[in-house]
Structure formats: structure tokens, C-alpha cells
Write a protein that holds these residues in place. Structure first.
Motif, PDB file in Angstrom:
ATOM      1  N   HIS A 191       0.832  -1.214   0.000  1.00 29.95           N
ATOM      2  CA  HIS A 191       0.000   0.000   0.000  1.00 29.95           C
ATOM      3  C   HIS A 191       0.860   1.254   0.000  1.00 29.95           C
ATOM      4  O   HIS A 191       0.442   2.305  -0.454  1.00 29.95           O
ATOM      5  N   GLU A 192       2.107   1.101   0.492  1.00 30.77           N
ATOM      6  CA  GLU A 192       2.976   2.282   0.601  1.00 30.77           C
ATOM      7  C   GLU A 192       3.483   2.746  -0.758  1.00 30.77           C
ATOM      8  O   GLU A 192       3.775   3.919  -0.957  1.00 30.77           O
ATOM      9  N   THR A 193       3.610   1.814  -1.683  1.00 33.32           N
ATOM     10  CA  THR A 193       4.231   2.165  -2.969  1.00 33.32           C
ATOM     11  C   THR A 193       3.233   2.230  -4.128  1.00 33.32           C
ATOM     12  O   THR A 193       3.611   2.595  -5.232  1.00 33.32           O
ATOM     13  N   ARG A 194       1.978   1.844  -3.872  1.00 35.54           N
ATOM     14  CA  ARG A 194       1.024   1.841  -4.988  1.00 35.54           C
ATOM     15  C   ARG A 194       0.595   3.273  -5.363  1.00 35.54           C
ATOM     16  O   ARG A 194       0.578   4.158  -4.499  1.00 35.54           O
ATOM     17  N   THR A 195       0.229   3.425  -6.637  1.00 33.26           N
ATOM     18  CA  THR A 195      -0.436   4.663  -7.058  1.00 33.26           C
ATOM     19  C   THR A 195      -1.939   4.449  -6.957  1.00 33.26           C
ATOM     20  O   THR A 195      -2.666   5.281  -6.435  1.00 33.26           O
ATOM     21  N   ASN A 196      -2.389   3.316  -7.507  1.00 34.07           N
ATOM     22  CA  ASN A 196      -3.812   2.955  -7.453  1.00 34.07           C
ATOM     23  C   ASN A 196      -3.961   1.495  -7.043  1.00 34.07           C
ATOM     24  O   ASN A 196      -3.124   0.659  -7.406  1.00 34.07           O
ATOM     25  N   VAL A 197      -5.027   1.195  -6.374  1.00 32.20           N
ATOM     26  CA  VAL A 197      -5.418  -0.202  -6.183  1.00 32.20           C
ATOM     27  C   VAL A 197      -6.054  -0.665  -7.487  1.00 32.20           C
ATOM     28  O   VAL A 197      -6.798   0.085  -8.124  1.00 32.20           O
ATOM     29  N   VAL A 198      -5.710  -1.878  -7.905  1.00 33.34           N
ATOM     30  CA  VAL A 198      -6.265  -2.414  -9.154  1.00 33.34           C
ATOM     31  C   VAL A 198      -7.182  -3.587  -8.795  1.00 33.34           C
ATOM     32  O   VAL A 198      -6.713  -4.693  -8.518  1.00 33.34           O
ATOM     33  N   PHE A 199      -8.470  -3.294  -8.788  1.00 33.71           N
ATOM     34  CA  PHE A 199      -9.414  -4.308  -8.312  1.00 33.71           C
ATOM     35  C   PHE A 199      -9.789  -5.282  -9.421  1.00 33.71           C
ATOM     36  O   PHE A 199      -9.892  -6.488  -9.192  1.00 33.71           O
ATOM     37  N   ASN A 200      -9.990  -4.764 -10.642  1.00 28.90           N
ATOM     38  CA  ASN A 200     -10.426  -5.643 -11.737  1.00 28.90           C
ATOM     39  C   ASN A 200     -10.436  -4.909 -13.059  1.00 28.90           C
ATOM     40  O   ASN A 200     -10.072  -3.736 -13.152  1.00 28.90           O
ATOM     41  N   SER A 215      -5.024 -13.351 -12.746  1.00 31.51           N
ATOM     42  CA  SER A 215      -3.590 -13.278 -13.005  1.00 31.51           C
ATOM     43  C   SER A 215      -2.829 -12.892 -11.741  1.00 31.51           C
ATOM     44  O   SER A 215      -3.351 -13.055 -10.635  1.00 31.51           O
ATOM     45  N   GLU A 216      -1.635 -12.340 -11.948  1.00 33.58           N
ATOM     46  CA  GLU A 216      -0.692 -12.209 -10.840  1.00 33.58           C
ATOM     47  C   GLU A 216      -0.850 -10.910 -10.033  1.00 33.58           C
ATOM     48  O   GLU A 216      -1.274 -10.931  -8.884  1.00 33.58           O
ATOM     49  N   ALA A 217      -0.481  -9.808 -10.659  1.00 32.00           N
ATOM     50  CA  ALA A 217      -0.450  -8.531  -9.947  1.00 32.00           C
ATOM     51  C   ALA A 217      -0.399  -7.408 -10.970  1.00 32.00           C
ATOM     52  O   ALA A 217       0.042  -7.617 -12.098  1.00 32.00           O
ATOM     53  N   PRO A 218      -0.819  -6.205 -10.595  1.00 33.32           N
ATOM     54  CA  PRO A 218      -0.741  -5.093 -11.535  1.00 33.32           C
ATOM     55  C   PRO A 218       0.703  -4.777 -11.893  1.00 33.32           C
ATOM     56  O   PRO A 218       1.612  -4.943 -11.070  1.00 33.32           O
ATOM     57  N   GLY A 219       0.902  -4.312 -13.127  1.00 38.79           N
ATOM     58  CA  GLY A 219       2.202  -3.778 -13.537  1.00 38.79           C
ATOM     59  C   GLY A 219       2.148  -2.253 -13.492  1.00 38.79           C
ATOM     60  O   GLY A 219       1.201  -1.668 -12.940  1.00 38.79           O
ATOM     61  N   ALA A 220       3.140  -1.625 -14.124  1.00 38.68           N
ATOM     62  CA  ALA A 220       3.243  -0.159 -14.058  1.00 38.68           C
ATOM     63  C   ALA A 220       2.023   0.526 -14.679  1.00 38.68           C
ATOM     64  O   ALA A 220       1.481   1.480 -14.114  1.00 38.68           O
ATOM     65  N   ASN A 221       1.589   0.040 -15.845  1.00 37.49           N
ATOM     66  CA  ASN A 221       0.441   0.679 -16.516  1.00 37.49           C
ATOM     67  C   ASN A 221      -0.826   0.549 -15.686  1.00 37.49           C
ATOM     68  O   ASN A 221      -1.628   1.478 -15.590  1.00 37.49           O
ATOM     69  N   GLU A 222      -1.002  -0.639 -15.129  1.00 33.75           N
ATOM     70  CA  GLU A 222      -2.212  -0.897 -14.342  1.00 33.75           C
ATOM     71  C   GLU A 222      -2.194  -0.039 -13.073  1.00 33.75           C
ATOM     72  O   GLU A 222      -3.222   0.518 -12.673  1.00 33.75           O
ATOM     73  N   ASP A 223      -1.011   0.061 -12.460  1.00 35.86           N
ATOM     74  CA  ASP A 223      -0.867   0.878 -11.253  1.00 35.86           C
ATOM     75  C   ASP A 223      -1.210   2.337 -11.566  1.00 35.86           C
ATOM     76  O   ASP A 223      -1.874   3.013 -10.779  1.00 35.86           O
ATOM     77  N   ALA A 224      -0.780   2.790 -12.743  1.00 38.53           N
ATOM     78  CA  ALA A 224      -1.032   4.184 -13.116  1.00 38.53           C
ATOM     79  C   ALA A 224      -2.517   4.417 -13.408  1.00 38.53           C
ATOM     80  O   ALA A 224      -3.057   5.478 -13.096  1.00 38.53           O
ATOM     81  N   GLN A 225      -3.178   3.415 -14.021  1.00 37.02           N
ATOM     82  CA  GLN A 225      -4.562   3.645 -14.478  1.00 37.02           C
ATOM     83  C   GLN A 225      -5.632   3.056 -13.550  1.00 37.02           C
ATOM     84  O   GLN A 225      -6.824   3.316 -13.716  1.00 37.02           O
ATOM     85  N   GLY A 226      -5.220   2.175 -12.647  1.00 37.72           N
ATOM     86  CA  GLY A 226      -6.194   1.588 -11.710  1.00 37.72           C
ATOM     87  C   GLY A 226      -7.091   0.537 -12.338  1.00 37.72           C
ATOM     88  O   GLY A 226      -8.163   0.240 -11.815  1.00 37.72           O
TER      89      GLY A 226
END
Ligand code: URA
Ligand code: SF4
Length: 325
Positions: free
Chosen positions: A132-141, A153-164
Motif C-alpha cells: 500500500h505504501e508504494t502503490r499509485t492505485n489499487v487495481v481491483f479488476n 492473473s498475478e499482480a498489476p504492472g506499471a500501466n495498471e498501477d497508473a490507471q487503476g
């Protein structure tokens, strides 16, 4: 150990590394032989797979897990395997299957959407692990979940983190095409990850993070009641099936997560690095569509497992499989 066994073990290890997005080829001269060796390893029958995976699943099962283990009675069914046939480009369009509209979701609570939204709000405020300390956005779905097919799948990448939103980068573009290849608009399915926050530098998820976050995934699946789940890559597959087996051993076989059929396949990022895997994934998602449409029994998958070989049909060459026409 015999030479073949050693090579097989190396191939499985390499597949798992590729699937986790680790680039392993340093000398370009190795690429071609390594790729063709892996392609052969990926398409060779693994008759002992079902037993050994079951064995490992129970061996690794631990108390206090957040995600229930795959049922031991869950069947493991080999998918159709190609013979490496080459077909002329002109015949590829003909061989594209046509699909009727996918089935609607059934059996969900009437307030499933608000339940998901409540859960999403919970994740937006979540501080259960250090991510939670390093995320930009939570990516729920990503996606409405209107069709009862869930990709995990696994976990958000940079694009997903940026766009949520899940799967919005290059791997996401390929996933869109993979889903389109079974006649479905990705906006109608549900796509989510084991971790809802990005691991810094796209490193692998850590066991503590998975333990902290996986109850959210379990709840998503409980609310969505999918007819079939498709896991993308090693982490989601190993978590939901409670196994340590490599993805190359699990993909293309049908397992169960609780009562729901679950089909693992490779992560789209692995396909970006290794296009020869596209053919295998194409076969896997054709099977996925059959299960979605008719369930395991109606898709005739039990019969394939025990006695008959899959019917011969032309298979497009990799590279053209997920292009939109
Ligand atoms: N890779 C994943 O595993 N998930 C995403 O959402 C994007 C890339
Ligand atoms: Fe919470 Fe999951 Fe994000 Fe960790 S990864 S902070 S558990 S939502």
C-alpha cells in the motif's frame, strides 16, 4: 537421472521462469534451439501429470490458508494437443471457429454488483501489506463480469498501477485478442489479480503479500460464481490449485477451484516473449470456451480424458492466432 529426464526437468524449470516473466536467454544464438525444444516439451503428453500434481497439491496444503485447496476429486483433463501442423494462410480464416453468444451468469445474488463494489471500496483503503505504501492505485479488476468467465492473473504492472485497471498494457492488448479469439469482448468478462497493488519493479509477489491479499480474490470469486475460471500464469494457478507444480505441467488441463472448473494457461506476458506459446494458449482458450458454453460434461471433456483423442482439426499458425480480422 537419464538424459531425457534431465532435459525435461530443465524445460519445465525454464517454462516456469518464462512464465514468471524472467528473461533467461543471454546469447541470441540460443534462442532458436531453445524455443523449439520448449515447443516440443510443451506439446509432449505428460501422462503422469495428473497424479503428480494431485500428490503435490496435498503435500503442500497447509492449515490456515485463505484460499481453499483444489478438491482432490477435481478432474485433470489433458487438453487437445496439436501435431505441429502447418497450414496455408488461405485456410487459416476458414479454420477460425464461429461462436454463438456466450451464456449469461446464473446463480448470483441479486445484489452481486453492490457486493463487489463494497469489496472494491474495502481494497481502496487496504493497508494489510506493505504494497500500500508504494502503490499509485489499487487495481481491483477490469470488465463488467456480465459473462460468467473470470480470468485471474498475478499482480498489476506499471500501466495498471497508473490507471487503476487490470491488464491495460501490452500484455493487456494481447489478452484482449486472446479473449476475442473465443468470440468474446473482454469488457464482458471479469479480469482480476491475486494482488491488488503493484509489487515495486514488477518483482514476484511475496508469500506474505499473497496471504494478505488473497481473501479479496476468494470473495470476488464467491460473489461472481463463474462457470469457469482461467488462471493466467504461475502465481494465480499455484494459489488457486494449492500446488507447486510448474505451469507447463498444469496448463491446458481442467481442475476445480471448489466446485468451479479451472483451466490454467500461460500468462500473456510469456507469450510476448515467446510467441511460439501462442498456439498452445489458443488451444487452451478453445477448450475454455467449450466449458463456458456447455460445462465439462457437455463439452465432452470427460470422454476425452479417459479414452478418445480430440478430434483432428486445423490449427492456425502462431503469430496470426489473436489478430483481429
Ligand atoms: N500482469 C498481470 O498479471 N496483471 C495485470 O493486471 C497486468 C499485467
Ligand atoms: Fe491490501 Fe492487497 Fe494492496 Fe496488500 S496488495 S495493500 S493486501 S489490497
Amino acid at each position: 537421472m537419464q538424459k531425457d529426464h534431465i532435459l525435461q526437468a530443465i524445460a519445465l524449470q525454464i517454462e516456469a521462469e518464462i512464465d514468471r516473466g524472467i528473461s533467461i536467454w543471454i546469447d541470441p544464438a540460443w534462442n532458436e534451439p531453445a524455443s523449439s525444444f520448449l515447443a516440443r516439451a510443451a506439446s509432449s503428453p505428460r501422462s503422469s501429470g495428473a497424479q503428480s500434481v494431485r500428490g503435490q497439491a496435498s503435500a503442500t496444503r497447509s492449515k490456515g490458508r485463505q484460499i481453499p485447496a483444489a478438491r482432490s476429486k477435481g478432474r485433470q483433463i489433458p487438453a487437445a494437443r496439436s501435431e505441429g501442423r502447418q497450414i496455408p494462410a488461405a485456410r487459416q480464416a476458414e479454420s477460425r471457429p464461429s461462436f454463438s453468444p456466450p451464456p449469461p451468469a446464473t446463480g448470483r445474488d441479486r445484489d452481486w454488483k453492490s457486493k463487489l463494489e463494497k469489496l472494491r471500496q474495502e481494497t481502496l483503503a487496504c493497508k494489510k501489506c506493505p504494497l500500500h505504501e508504494t502503490r499509485t492505485n489499487v487495481v481491483f479488476n477490469s470488465g463488467s463480469g456480465k459473462i460468467p468467465l473470470v480470468f485471474v492473473s498475478e499482480a498489476p504492472g506499471a500501466n495498471e498501477d497508473a490507471q487503476g485497471e487490470a491488464f491495460v498494457g501490452r500484455a493487456g492488448d494481447l489478452l484482449t485478442k486472446i479473449i476475442a479469439a473465443i468470440g468474446i469482448d473482454r469488457r464482458d468478462v471479469y479480469i482480476c489479480n491475486v494482488l491488488k497493488c503493484r509489487p515495486p519493479g514488477n518483482r514476484n509477489p511475496m508469500p506474505d503479500e499473497i496471504a494478505a491479499c488473497s481473501p479479496y480474490l476468494a470473495r470476488q470469486l464467491e460473489i461472481l460464481k463463474p462457470r469457469v475460471i482461467c488462471t493466467l500464469g504461475l502465481f494465480a494457478t499455484q494459489l488457486l490449485l494449492d500446488t507447486k507444480a510448474p505451469i507447463g505441467k498444469l496448463r491446458g488441463r481442467v481442475f476445480r477451484y471448489l466446485e468451479t472448473p479451472l483451466l490454467p494457461t500461460y500468462h500473456p506476458a510469456a507469450l510476448l516473449r515467446n510467441p511460439h506459446l501462442k498456439r498452445t494458449v489458443w488451444e487452451d482458450v478453445q477448450l475454455l470456451r467449450k466449458i463456458l458454453d456447455g460445462g465439462i460434461k457437455k463439452a465432452g471433456i470427460e470422454i476425452q480424458m479417459t479414452e478418445s483423442k480430440p478430434a483432428a482439426r486445423p490449427i492456425p499458425q502462431s503469430g496470426d492466432l489473436f489478430e483481429s480480422s
